[in-house]
Design an enzyme around this catalytic site. Structure first.
Site, PDB file in Angstrom:
ATOM      1  N   HIS A 139      -1.334  -5.791   1.505  1.00 47.21           N
ATOM      2  CA  HIS A 139      -2.554  -6.594   1.416  1.00 47.21           C
ATOM      3  C   HIS A 139      -2.272  -7.891   0.664  1.00 47.21           C
ATOM      4  O   HIS A 139      -1.556  -7.883  -0.353  1.00 47.21           O
ATOM      5  CB  HIS A 139      -3.659  -5.817   0.693  1.00 47.21           C
ATOM      6  CG  HIS A 139      -4.599  -5.128   1.626  1.00 47.21           C
ATOM      7  ND1 HIS A 139      -4.815  -3.759   1.604  1.00 47.21           N
ATOM      8  CD2 HIS A 139      -5.389  -5.614   2.628  1.00 47.21           C
ATOM      9  CE1 HIS A 139      -5.702  -3.442   2.546  1.00 47.21           C
ATOM     10  NE2 HIS A 139      -6.067  -4.550   3.170  1.00 47.21           N
ATOM     11  N   ARG A 197     -17.862  -0.381   6.266  1.00 51.00           N
ATOM     12  CA  ARG A 197     -18.991  -0.974   5.546  1.00 51.00           C
ATOM     13  C   ARG A 197     -19.672  -2.032   6.389  1.00 51.00           C
ATOM     14  O   ARG A 197     -20.893  -2.218   6.318  1.00 51.00           O
ATOM     15  CB  ARG A 197     -18.490  -1.574   4.223  1.00 51.00           C
ATOM     16  CG  ARG A 197     -19.579  -2.186   3.353  1.00 51.00           C
ATOM     17  CD  ARG A 197     -18.993  -2.803   2.095  1.00 51.00           C
ATOM     18  NE  ARG A 197     -18.043  -3.857   2.381  1.00 51.00           N
ATOM     19  CZ  ARG A 197     -18.378  -5.116   2.670  1.00 51.00           C
ATOM     20  NH1 ARG A 197     -19.650  -5.479   2.738  1.00 51.00           N
ATOM     21  NH2 ARG A 197     -17.443  -6.023   2.906  1.00 51.00           N
ATOM     22  N   CYS A 240      -7.794  -2.410   8.366  1.00 51.96           N
ATOM     23  CA  CYS A 240      -6.462  -2.458   7.743  1.00 51.96           C
ATOM     24  C   CYS A 240      -5.885  -1.050   7.606  1.00 51.96           C
ATOM     25  O   CYS A 240      -4.750  -0.785   8.019  1.00 51.96           O
ATOM     26  CB  CYS A 240      -6.540  -3.124   6.363  1.00 51.96           C
ATOM     27  SG  CYS A 240      -6.784  -4.908   6.411  1.00 51.96           S
ATOM     28  N   GLU A 294       0.825  -1.201   0.000  1.00 50.42           N
ATOM     29  CA  GLU A 294       0.000   0.000   0.000  1.00 50.42           C
ATOM     30  C   GLU A 294       0.862   1.256   0.000  1.00 50.42           C
ATOM     31  O   GLU A 294       1.844   1.353   0.716  1.00 50.42           O
ATOM     32  CB  GLU A 294      -0.915   0.001   1.225  1.00 50.42           C
ATOM     33  CG  GLU A 294      -1.919  -1.133   1.267  1.00 50.42           C
ATOM     34  CD  GLU A 294      -2.984  -1.019   0.181  1.00 50.42           C
ATOM     35  OE1 GLU A 294      -3.110   0.074  -0.412  1.00 50.42           O
ATOM     36  OE2 GLU A 294      -3.685  -2.027  -0.055  1.00 50.42           O
TER      37      GLU A 294
END
Length: 210
Positions: free
Chosen positions: A172, A92, A146, A82
């Site tokens: 990831h 979510r 994360c 990342e």
């Protein structure tokens, strides 16, 4: 206690029985130790606040030169270092403690974002030499736990003078259906070795149009 490297993965969440990130961390840590590299490993809960606090405590306890946090990115087919962590929580789904923050900061008053201090493009280039392990730079770590851990880590390294020189970031990993855990572990081993051997990132294309 000191360690050259701190690796972290996550506990299962959202009803899953396993989390491939923790499985990969365990296998990678064993291989790195066999190669003579001092490694500390930590399984983080999928919980806002708790995960970040535990990671910060581990960084201060082990004082590694390198921190590589990992998480599961179901649906991605590549190993993705990342680029940037952003200062927002927008869940979510609830975390494992039932919390579901919306449009909240990770660190109140903190900067909008922090860039990874890992050589992310060098990692992708190194993984291109590994057969059957696709890799790419990712421009977003999401807005779930994360990213929360990623931001907390980088904010700690940026604001604590006692940790000057320590490098850290987030990678990831795909679900096992898209990349076997043993390949994700092999990717982590290669990523760690690349970080230890690469003080500055290489200049390669790694952008995206969307």
């Amino acid at each position: 206690m000191t360690a050259a490297v701190l690796l972290t993965g996550f506990a299962p969440f959202d009803g899953a029985d396993i989390n491939e990130s923790w499985q990969a961390v365990q296998a990678a840590a064993a291989q790195l130790r066999a190669d003579g590299i001092e490694v500390a490993q930590l399984e983080l809960p999928v919980e806002f606040d708790a995960a970040g606090y535990l990671l910060e405590a581990a960084v201060r306890e082990h004082r590694p030169g390198l921190v590589v946090a990992t998480g599961l990115a179901a649906g991605r087919r590549a190993v993705t270092p990342e680029r940037v962590a952003i200062n927002v929580r927008d869940a979510r789904i609830p975390d494992n403690a039932g919390d579901r923050p919306v449009d909240e900061p990770v660190v109140p008053g903190g900067p909008v974002g922090h860039f990874s201090t890992l050589p992310i493009k060098a990692i992708v280039a190194a993984l291109a030499q590994e057969p059957a392990i696709p890799a790419a730079v990712s421009q977003t770590a999401g807005t779930y736990v994360c990213n929360d851990v990623f931001y907390r880590l980088l904010h700690l390294l940026a604001t604590d003078p006692g940790l000057a020189g320590m490098r850290g970031g987030f990678v990831h990993l795909p679900a096992a259906a898209d990349l076997p855990v043993e390949d994700s572990a092999r990717a982590l081993v290669r990523a760690v070795r690349t970080c230890l051997a690469t003080p500055e990132d290489v200049v390669l294309t790694g952008g995206a149009e969307h």
